[in-house]
Every structure is written in structure tokens, then in C-alpha cells.
Design an enzyme around this catalytic site. Structure first.
Site, PDB file in Angstrom:
ATOM      1  N   GLU A 139       0.887  -1.176   0.000  1.00  0.00           N
ATOM      2  CA  GLU A 139       0.000   0.000   0.000  1.00  0.00           C
ATOM      3  C   GLU A 139       0.916   1.214   0.000  1.00  0.00           C
ATOM      4  O   GLU A 139       1.537   1.526   1.009  1.00  0.00           O
ATOM      5  CB  GLU A 139      -0.894   0.003   1.251  1.00  0.00           C
ATOM      6  CG  GLU A 139      -1.854  -1.173   1.328  1.00  0.00           C
ATOM      7  CD  GLU A 139      -2.979  -1.106   0.304  1.00  0.00           C
ATOM      8  OE1 GLU A 139      -3.109  -0.074  -0.397  1.00  0.00           O
ATOM      9  OE2 GLU A 139      -3.717  -2.093   0.183  1.00  0.00           O
ATOM     10  N   CYS A 154      -2.505   8.806   2.997  1.00  0.00           N
ATOM     11  CA  CYS A 154      -2.195   8.264   1.668  1.00  0.00           C
ATOM     12  C   CYS A 154      -3.245   8.701   0.657  1.00  0.00           C
ATOM     13  O   CYS A 154      -2.918   9.222  -0.403  1.00  0.00           O
ATOM     14  CB  CYS A 154      -2.078   6.755   1.737  1.00  0.00           C
ATOM     15  SG  CYS A 154      -3.457   5.962   2.542  1.00  0.00           S
TER      16      CYS A 154
HETATM   17  P1  NAD Z   1       8.499   5.136   4.292  1.00  0.00           P
HETATM   18  O1  NAD Z   1       8.437   4.368   3.034  1.00  0.00           O
HETATM   19  O2  NAD Z   1       9.617   6.071   4.499  1.00  0.00           O
HETATM   20  O3  NAD Z   1       8.547   4.144   5.552  1.00  0.00           O
HETATM   21  C1  NAD Z   1       7.555   3.169   5.754  1.00  0.00           C
HETATM   22  C2  NAD Z   1       8.138   2.042   6.578  1.00  0.00           C
HETATM   23  O4  NAD Z   1       9.157   1.372   5.825  1.00  0.00           O
HETATM   24  C3  NAD Z   1       8.812   2.471   7.875  1.00  0.00           C
HETATM   25  O5  NAD Z   1       8.492   1.531   8.892  1.00  0.00           O
HETATM   26  C4  NAD Z   1      10.285   2.416   7.539  1.00  0.00           C
HETATM   27  O6  NAD Z   1      11.115   2.204   8.666  1.00  0.00           O
HETATM   28  C5  NAD Z   1      10.315   1.222   6.625  1.00  0.00           C
HETATM   29  N1  NAD Z   1      11.473   1.152   5.715  1.00  0.00           N
HETATM   30  C6  NAD Z   1      12.301   2.150   5.313  1.00  0.00           C
HETATM   31  N2  NAD Z   1      13.215   1.700   4.446  1.00  0.00           N
HETATM   32  C7  NAD Z   1      12.954   0.387   4.274  1.00  0.00           C
HETATM   33  C8  NAD Z   1      13.526  -0.626   3.451  1.00  0.00           C
HETATM   34  N3  NAD Z   1      14.568  -0.394   2.648  1.00  0.00           N
HETATM   35  N4  NAD Z   1      12.982  -1.859   3.484  1.00  0.00           N
HETATM   36  C9  NAD Z   1      11.899  -2.114   4.274  1.00  0.00           C
HETATM   37  N5  NAD Z   1      11.321  -1.195   5.078  1.00  0.00           N
HETATM   38  C10 NAD Z   1      11.841   0.044   5.066  1.00  0.00           C
HETATM   39  O7  NAD Z   1       7.077   5.853   4.428  1.00  0.00           O
HETATM   40  P2  NAD Z   1       6.597   6.890   5.544  1.00  0.00           P
HETATM   41  O8  NAD Z   1       7.287   8.189   5.255  1.00  0.00           O
HETATM   42  O9  NAD Z   1       6.699   6.266   6.879  1.00  0.00           O
HETATM   43  O10 NAD Z   1       5.032   7.021   5.189  1.00  0.00           O
HETATM   44  C11 NAD Z   1       4.532   7.923   4.272  1.00  0.00           C
HETATM   45  C12 NAD Z   1       4.223   7.244   2.953  1.00  0.00           C
HETATM   46  O11 NAD Z   1       3.355   6.135   3.166  1.00  0.00           O
HETATM   47  C13 NAD Z   1       3.482   8.146   1.982  1.00  0.00           C
HETATM   48  O12 NAD Z   1       4.003   7.978   0.680  1.00  0.00           O
HETATM   49  C14 NAD Z   1       2.050   7.640   2.046  1.00  0.00           C
HETATM   50  O13 NAD Z   1       1.281   7.950   0.913  1.00  0.00           O
HETATM   51  C15 NAD Z   1       2.275   6.186   2.238  1.00  0.00           C
HETATM   52  N6  NAD Z   1       1.082   5.554   2.819  1.00  0.00           N
HETATM   53  C16 NAD Z   1       0.316   4.744   2.021  1.00  0.00           C
HETATM   54  C17 NAD Z   1      -0.860   4.185   2.523  1.00  0.00           C
HETATM   55  C18 NAD Z   1      -1.728   3.304   1.666  1.00  0.00           C
HETATM   56  O14 NAD Z   1      -2.596   2.627   2.208  1.00  0.00           O
HETATM   57  N7  NAD Z   1      -1.565   3.283   0.359  1.00  0.00           N
HETATM   58  C19 NAD Z   1      -1.220   4.425   3.845  1.00  0.00           C
HETATM   59  C20 NAD Z   1      -0.410   5.249   4.628  1.00  0.00           C
HETATM   60  C21 NAD Z   1       0.748   5.797   4.096  1.00  0.00           C
END
Ligand code: NAD
Length: 468
Positions: free
Chosen positions: A243, A277
Site C-alpha cells: 500500500e 495516503c
Molecule cells: P516510508 O516508506 O519512508 O517508511 C515506511 C516504513 O518502511 C517504515 O516503517 C520504515 O522504517 C520502513 N522502511 C524504510 N526503508 C525500508 C527498506 N529499505 N525496506 C523495508 N522497510 C523500510 O514511508 P513513511 O514516510 O513512513 O510514510 C509515508 C508514505 O506512506 C506516503 O508515501 C504515504 O502515501 C504512504 N502511505 C500509504 C498508505 C496506503 O494505504 N496506500 C497508507 C499510509 C501511508
């Protein structure tokens, strides 16, 4: 300040290192996050693997009862969880803030409890009987973001265990504490090892994506990280639900009533200060009522109290972290330099806290970051259009495809345009409404797979055809 622990096999596990978690409203330390090592991750996966053999044998009724009991626990601890969430995430207690988020987590948990995946009889006749059985996958890894941490944790964990899997969850390092507390409460209901929590920096997420003991990964976060997850999950061919980010459009048709839609447009874009999101991130308004919609939005926005989330009067809070603040500020600056007209906001104060004002930017177009990319903050670009066919083409001219909305009086026309939008969810005269019984997910680069409802539950199972 409390030093939190990992929870592995139902036990609190201390770590050598702890990192401070800061309140986005003032920089105060809220508590200390345990920083897991790769050995801790291995222990958590092993605990989940051991617990799987027993948990998968429980009946569907037993697991439904466990989910109901978790919902009751969350209800009993709603205020405690909401206050912790506000302290680390920044969102207000009120409005669509922390109390709302914990309420949502409870509603989704109850709905998952009510679902079931009985055996489907595909054929029963002279050619034989064929049944389709839904089986749990095994150990599910869950990686969550910082915007709606508790609700998204429940979106991952609850259907996973409802279907008979066990879980290792890794929250965002920005907002780990409310998830750790959530998992503590869940562990008061389920057997040891069924739900484990590992916190730490991003490298732990990367280790999970390639971990041979994790059978499925459900990931919510940015598109950039989702791509890394998909690539490192390839080595073990993990099942994936992704997501990811969005850049949702809203299209206002010429027959809309600007004053009537202003409130819905505003909350579609600014719920959780735009850190959602499926928030409305690009607003296209027909030339005929462009100025009237801008005026109505400014009038509505001017009355929204923004402040420290712990203040009962606040309806919107700060951005969750400095990096996100810098992204929003730089996108607005670029839009201003390219001729964008700031209708309200655009000039953040110097702190304390990551407060960015509610910002509306008119007379912007494609070719600037505020329109082309995901701002994930309280700044909405308003784009003028005059031709419906052209606006649909431009709305779809983006790699993301999470949500979209169409605003107008003629519902048949609005639905016709809605069906031309390339996105997983589309709303008429509202934006961002989601429900536990309706599948939710992105198309194009907004992700793969769906969450919620029976389709979401199936993603935590494998199908086995039984030819009897
Ligand atoms: P992010 O991608 O920076 O981090 C998300 C998670 O991934 C965190 O727990 C982080 O520690 C982890 N992570 C970071 N690098 C990683 C890697 N290389 N491998 C695996 N995990 C890793 O996102 P964010 O800044 O925490 O959240 C904001 C983003 O999330 C926005 O783009 C938003 O649109 C999206 N989002 C999407 C939905 C949806 O349902 N589509 C819902 C909420 C947020």
C-alpha cells in the site's frame, strides 16, 4: 521517560540501544524506542514460526473471539493509546485525530472478527467434488508508516491473525511507541509468539524483506521504499501486499456548488494535515467557478484551529517530522517561484515544532513538484481547467493511482468521469472515505493487492484446491 522494550514470544525483550522519540509539537522526548538487532529479528521470526503451528490449528470461531477480545481491550485503553499517539505522532486528540484513529482501529478489528473464509464448493457432481480451502500462509511481516500508525498496524495484524497466521510487526522509527503498546495489549489476548514487535531503524525493515523465515510481507509506506521491498522480497518469493503513496486528484465540475462542497474538499485534502495516503493532493477546478471555489476554501480554512495535539481545542496539528516539513516547504516555495498564488498560508513560523500552516496555492499547473509529486502535507495546489476530456487525461498523467474524486450536481455525469479515473477508489462529492467492508488499494505505482473486507482477508491466505 519510559524505555520501551521489544515484545518477542509474549515477553518484553530489552535492547542495548534506545533512541529518543520526539513530540513533533515541541521536540520533547516522549519515550525511548528499543533498537532491535538482526539477532532480535531472528528471535522474533523464530517465535512467530513456533507459534504458527498451534495458532493455525485454532478454529475460526476461536480466532474471531480473540479479535473481539482485542477490540474490547483497545476500547478499554482508548484514551491511553490516543494520548500516546498524539504525543509521538502530533495529531490532535480531537477532530479526525488520535481518538478517531483508535476508534477506527477498533472498528476494523471488529469487522475482521466478523469475517470468515469457509470452504467453497466449486463443483459437486458426476465429475467429482472440488473444494477450495483457504489456508494461512505462515509468518507475516508487517512494516508500517508514521501517519496512521495504530490503525494501519491493526489493518495488517488483525486480518493476518484472523486468518491463522502469526506476525512480526515493525513500526516506523518515527512513531514506534503506540504500536509497542498496542502489541502489549494484543499479547494479553493471544498466545505467546502470535504477535511480536520489533522496532528500530529502516535497516530492520530491509532485513525483513529478505528474511527467509517470513512468508508474506504487508507493507504500507512510500512508493520508493515499496520498490525496494519488492526487489528484496524476490529472493524468497514472498507474498506481498504493498500500500504505497498516492497523488489523488479531485475534479470539480462546472455545475458544482462551491459553498456546499468547500467543507468536503477541505477535509479530503487536509485530514491529518494532509499526511494521509488517500488525501486529495491535486484539485482541478473548472474555469467557470474557479474563483468561487478558491474563495470558499479560504473561508473554510481560515476557521480551523491548528496547534499542539494535546490541546483539546486543536483540530489540526504539526507535521510529524522535520524531513516532511522540509518537503512541503520546498514544494510550496517552488510553486510560488513558478507563479503560484498563495491564497492562505505558505509562511511557516520558526517553531517550536514542525508546524506548517494550512496552505492553498492557486494558478499552479503540471511541471511543479506540488502538482506532480506527493506533498504529504497541508498544502493543496488548485489547477484551473476548461475542458473535461483534457482534465481526465491530465488527472491520469501520473504514475500513482490510489484515489480520486469528482464533485458536481449531475451524478450520472460525475460517475461517468469517475469511471475514467485510473485509481483504486473513487468518490463522488467526497474524498478519502474508507470502510472496513470495502476493499482498498492502489493501482499503477500506488501498490498491489487490497486490504479490508473479504478480499483483504484472502490476501493473508493461500488457496488450495481439493479434488475429492
Ligand atoms: P516510508 O516508506 O519512508 O517508511 C515506511 C516504513 O518502511 C517504515 O516503517 C520504515 O522504517 C520502513 N522502511 C524504510 N526503508 C525500508 C527498506 N529499505 N525496506 C523495508 N522497510 C523500510 O514511508 P513513511 O514516510 O513512513 O510514510 C509515508 C508514505 O506512506 C506516503 O508515501 C504515504 O502515501 C504512504 N502511505 C500509504 C498508505 C496506503 O494505504 N496506500 C497508507 C499510509 C501511508
Amino acid at each position: 521517560m519510559e524505555k520501551y522494550s521489544l515484545i518477542i514470544n509474549g515477553q518484553k525483550v530489552a535492547t542495548k540501544r534506545h533512541d529518543p522519540v520526539l513530540n513533533p509539537a515541541n521536540g520533547d522526548v516522549v519515550g525511548y524506542m528499543p533498537v532491535a538487532t538482526s539477532a532480535n529479528l531472528d528471535e522474533a521470526v523464530a517465535a512467530a514460526r513456533d507459534a504458527f503451528s498451534g495458532w493455525q490449528e485454532t478454529s475460526s470461531e476461536q480466532r474471531a473471539a480473540a479479535c473481539e477480545a482485542i477490540a474490547a481491550k483497545l476500547e478499554a485503553h482508548l484514551e491511553e493509546l490516543a494520548r500516546l499517539l498524539t504525543l509521538e505522532q502530533g495529531k490532535p486528540l480531537n477532530g479526525a485525530g488520535s481518538r478517531f484513529e483508535i476508534g477506527g482501529a477498533i472498528a476494523w478489528t471488529r469487522h475482521a472478527a466478523s469475517l470468515d473464509l469457509p470452504i467453497e464448493v466449486l463443483q459437486d457432481g458426476p465429475g467429482g467434488r472440488i473444494e477450495l480451502h483457504r489456508k494461512p500462509i505462515g509468518v507475516v511481516g508487517s512494516i508500517t508508516p508514521w501517519n496512521w500508525p495504530v490503525m494501519i498496524a491493526c489493518w495488517h495484524v488483525i486480518p493476518a491473525i484472523r486468518a491463522g497466521n502469526t506476525v512480526v510487526i515493525k513500526p516506523s522509527p518515527q512513531t514506534p511507541l503506540s504500536t509497542i503498546r498496542l502489541v502489549e495489549l494484543i499479547n494479553e489476548v493471544v498466545p505467546p509468539g502470535v504477535v511480536n514487535v520489533i522496532s528500530g531503524e529502516n535497516d530492520i525493515g530491509a532485513l525483513m524483506s529478505s528474511h527467509p523465515g517470513i512468508d508474506k510481507l504487508t507493507f504500507t509506506g512510500s512508493t520508493a521504499t515499496g520498490k525496494k521491498v519488492m526487489s528484496s522480497a524476490a529472493s524468497t518469493l514472498k507474498r506481498l501486499t504493498l500500500e504505497l503513496g498516492g497523488n489523488d486528484v479531485g475534479i470539480v465540475l462546472p455545475d458544482a456548488d462551491p459553498k456546499a462542497i468547500a467543507e468536503g474538499l477541505f477535509w479530503g485534502a487536509f485530514s491529518n494535515s494532509g499526511q494521509t495516503c488517500a488525501a486529495l493532493k491535486r484539485l482541478y477546478v473548472h474555469d467557470r467557478l474557479y474563483d468561487a471555489v478558491c474563495d470558499a476554501l479560504v473561508a473554510f480554512a481560515s476557521n480551523i484551529p491548528v496547534g499542539d495535539g494535546s490541546d483539546e481545542n486543536s483540530i489540526l496539528g504539526p507535521l510529524q517530522n522535520r524531513a516532511q516539513f522540509e518537503i512541503v516547504a520546498s514544494f510550496v516555495e517552488e510553486a510560488r517561484q513558478k507563479g503560484g498564488r498563495i491564497l492562505i498560508g505558505g509562511n511557516p513560523s520558526n517553531g517550536p515544532g514542525h508546524f506548517y500552516p494550512i496552505t492553498l496555492v492557486a494558478d499552479v499547473d503540471h511541471g511543479c513538484k506540488l502538482v506532480d509529486l506527493e506533498q504529504f502535507g497541508p498544502a493543496l495546489p488548485i489547477i484551473r481547467y476548461s475542458d473535461i476530456g483534457e482534465v481526465i487525461r491530465r488527472a491520469n498523467d501520473n504514475p500513482s493511482g490510489l484515489g480520486g474524486s469528482v464533485w458536481g450536481a449531475d451524478l450520472a455525469e460525475a460517475k461517468r468521469i469517475a469511471s475514467a479515473l485510473e485509481c483504486g477508489s473513487v468518490w463522488i462529492n467526497k474524498h478519502g472515505a474508507i470502510q472496513p467492508n470495502v476493499p482498498f488499494g492502489g493501482i499503477k505505482q500506488s501498490g498491489m493487492g487490497v486490504e479490508f473486507g473479504i478480499d483483504g482477508l484472502k490476501e493473508f491466505t493461500t488457496a488450495q484446491a481439493v479434488f475429492a
